[in-house]
Design an enzyme around this catalytic site. Structure first.
Site, PDB file in Angstrom:
ATOM      1  CE1 TYR A 140      39.308  37.595 117.860  1.00  0.00           C
ATOM      2  CE2 TYR A 140      37.883  38.613 119.491  1.00  0.00           C
ATOM      3  CZ  TYR A 140      38.045  37.858 118.347  1.00  0.00           C
ATOM      4  OH  TYR A 140      36.947  37.351 117.685  1.00  0.00           O
ATOM      5  CG  ASP A 230      39.500  46.778 121.094  1.00  0.00           C
ATOM      6  OD1 ASP A 230      38.539  46.914 121.884  1.00  0.00           O
ATOM      7  OD2 ASP A 230      39.660  45.764 120.387  1.00  0.00           O
ATOM      8  CE  LYS A 258      34.463  41.734 125.626  1.00  0.00           C
ATOM      9  NZ  LYS A 258      34.098  40.355 125.331  1.00  0.00           N
TER      10      LYS A 258
HETATM   11  N1  PMP Z   1      38.002  43.821 120.999  1.00  0.00           N
HETATM   12  C1  PMP Z   1      38.271  43.244 122.168  1.00  0.00           C
HETATM   13  C2  PMP Z   1      39.318  43.830 123.051  1.00  0.00           C
HETATM   14  C3  PMP Z   1      37.568  42.105 122.576  1.00  0.00           C
HETATM   15  O1  PMP Z   1      37.851  41.532 123.760  1.00  0.00           O
HETATM   16  C4  PMP Z   1      36.556  41.592 121.730  1.00  0.00           C
HETATM   17  C5  PMP Z   1      35.736  40.374 122.108  1.00  0.00           C
HETATM   18  N2  PMP Z   1      36.100  39.685 123.204  1.00  0.00           N
HETATM   19  C6  PMP Z   1      36.309  42.224 120.512  1.00  0.00           C
HETATM   20  C7  PMP Z   1      37.041  43.340 120.182  1.00  0.00           C
HETATM   21  C8  PMP Z   1      35.261  41.721 119.564  1.00  0.00           C
HETATM   22  O2  PMP Z   1      34.004  41.934 120.095  1.00  0.00           O
HETATM   23  P1  PMP Z   1      32.753  41.009 119.678  1.00  0.00           P
HETATM   24  O3  PMP Z   1      33.017  39.647 120.246  1.00  0.00           O
HETATM   25  O4  PMP Z   1      31.595  41.709 120.281  1.00  0.00           O
HETATM   26  O5  PMP Z   1      32.687  40.997 118.193  1.00  0.00           O
END
Ligand code: PMP
Length: 418
Positions: A140, A230, A258
């Site tokens: 994700y 990521d 985060k």
């Molecule tokens: N990449 C990863 C690995 C994530 O876990 C998340 C959100 N949990 C995102 C991208 C997207 O981040 P955001 O919710 O701040 O848009």
């Protein structure tokens, strides 16, 4: 009171929430409504306290309401919460991130991980002149149109996507180098980039097997594609320099979120100087944001990262994580339960299955009913896990043996049905 608030939320918020996983839909349990949190503990609107292993989906590695972060936020808010101009804090935060993560030569902040991923893909397409993007089943990267798939794609799916965008996504199998290779060496031509969570964290926790990330690096080099890591979850969590330090592979671009916002909304994309030079205003790839690099967010992020670097908690988090893993395995062994514990540092997940979980399909093939029963029992015992069998749980620097023991005892009694 909780129930009334839940009903009211249902009435006025779409689906009762501002983000779907908060609905607790996959737990079979009514959602918690949070009131406050401190350290490793969270309190709901009825005053019940829980040892927290959700930890804002990994955003608060120092623990909730850490005094250094809280004080920095208070001071920054009092000095003006938004200027629409560059501030010194942004420069300092970028410098700190660059020092910790050497592949990041220059940085651009966003307000979420989603935006960072969108910008990274746009950069990759602009730099290579290609459209296709390789990502991996179970990953994700956010809710942007270019990041979601259709039903059955292996990615989080959505209606309302432009077919041309989701059609440009190629979905490989995580931990399977030959699957990745097939998407490079293809008559349609190689992709613009491979975008990968180094440790899958949105299908439970799935660590990379030796050689997988290295193979992605080789393929990207050989076929002129960008390798994008990521590190929204893993950045500053699994090591000071993130998962790329831990596994020793260097990307072209990294996305963050985060932890770099200290619990406030933040994201960032960073990487090689010449790629980052493509961003407007220097280059022709557009990205902007009224709140990108917001001074209150940056103050929280700076306080969090400075505190983290001074505290250097990664060895202690590893030790506490190892303890948790061992005790959970022992509990499973004693009770004969089919439980897998996957863990990298302070991120972990419980999979109710007898088989090792090494990719998305093995993660999906676990006993969800069993997870639901365990989740409900733990909640009753004052322990909050991530509210899905396919999400990661987190330790923070505020967790200790007492919280871990509470979790392990809860799981043991769930496994025995005691
Ligand atoms: N990449 C990863 C690995 C994530 O876990 C998340 C959100 N949990 C995102 C991208 C997207 O981040 P955001 O919710 O701040 O848009």
């Amino acid at each position: 009171m909780d129930r009334d608030l839940t009903a009211e939320a249902q009435e006025v918020l779409a689906g009762g929430v501002n983000s779907p996983a908060r609905s607790f839909r996959s737990t079979g349990t009514p959602p918690l409504i949070a009131r406050s949190a401190q350290g490793a503990w969270i309190t709901d609107t009825e005053g019940r306290r829980y040892a927290d292993f959700l930890m804002a989906w990994g955003a608060v590695i120092l623990g909730h309401a850490h005094p250094a972060v809280t004080e920095a936020v208070r001071r920054a808010a009092a000095a003006g919460s938004a200027f629409g101009l560059t501030t010194e804090g942004e420069v300092r935060l970028a410098r700190l991130i660059r020092e910790a993560v050497p592949s990041v030569e220059r940085l651009r902040m966003t307000t979420s991980g989603t935006e960072a991923a969108m910008t990274a893909l746009r950069l990759a397409r602009a730099c290579t002149g290609r459209e296709a993007v390789l990502l991996f089943d179970g990953a994700y990267h956010g809710h942007g149109d270019a990041l979601l798939g259709g039903p059955g794609s292996g990615l989080t799916s959505s209606a309302g996507l432009l077919p041309a965008l989701s059609g440009a996504l190629r979905v490989g199998r995580f931990n399977d180098p030959s699957s990745a290779r097939a998407f490079f060496d293809t008559p349609g031509g190689p992709p613009a980039c491979a975008l990968v969570e180094l440790v899958l964290g949105n299908i439970g926790v799935v660590p990379p097997q030796p050689g997988f990330l290295e193979e992605l690096r080789l393929l990207c080099d050989r076929f002129g594609a960008l390798l994008i890591f990521d590190e929204v979850i893993t950045g500053f969590r699994v090591a000071r320099g993130g998962a790329q330090e831990r596994y020793g592979v260097r990307p072209d671009l990294t996305i963050f979120g985060k932890i770099i916002g200290g619990g406030l909304p933040a994201g960032a994309v960073g990487g090689r100087r010449e790629i980052m030079a493509r961003l407007a205003p220097e280059g022709d790839v557009y990205h902007a944001g009224t709140m990108a690099g917001n001074p209150v967010v940056v103050a929280a992020g700076l306080a969090a990262i400075e505190t983290l670097l001074a505290l250097d908690p990664w060895a202690a988090l590893e030790a506490l994580g190892a303890r948790l893993e061992r005790d959970l395995r022992d509990a499973a062994g004693e009770t004969g339960a089919a439980l897998q514990v996957n863990r990298v540092g302070s991120m972990f997940s419980l999979f109710f299955t007898a088989r090792p979980v090494t990719d998305a399909s093995s993660a999906r093939a676990t006993d969800r009913r069993r997870f639901q029963r365990c989740f409900a029992r733990l909640l009753g015992a004052g322990v909050l896990l991530a509210p899905s069998p396919l999400e990661a749980c987190f330790l923070s620097a505020a967790h200790g043996e007492a919280e871990v023991a509470r979790l392990v005892d809860g799981v043991r009694s769930a496994l025995t049905g005691a």
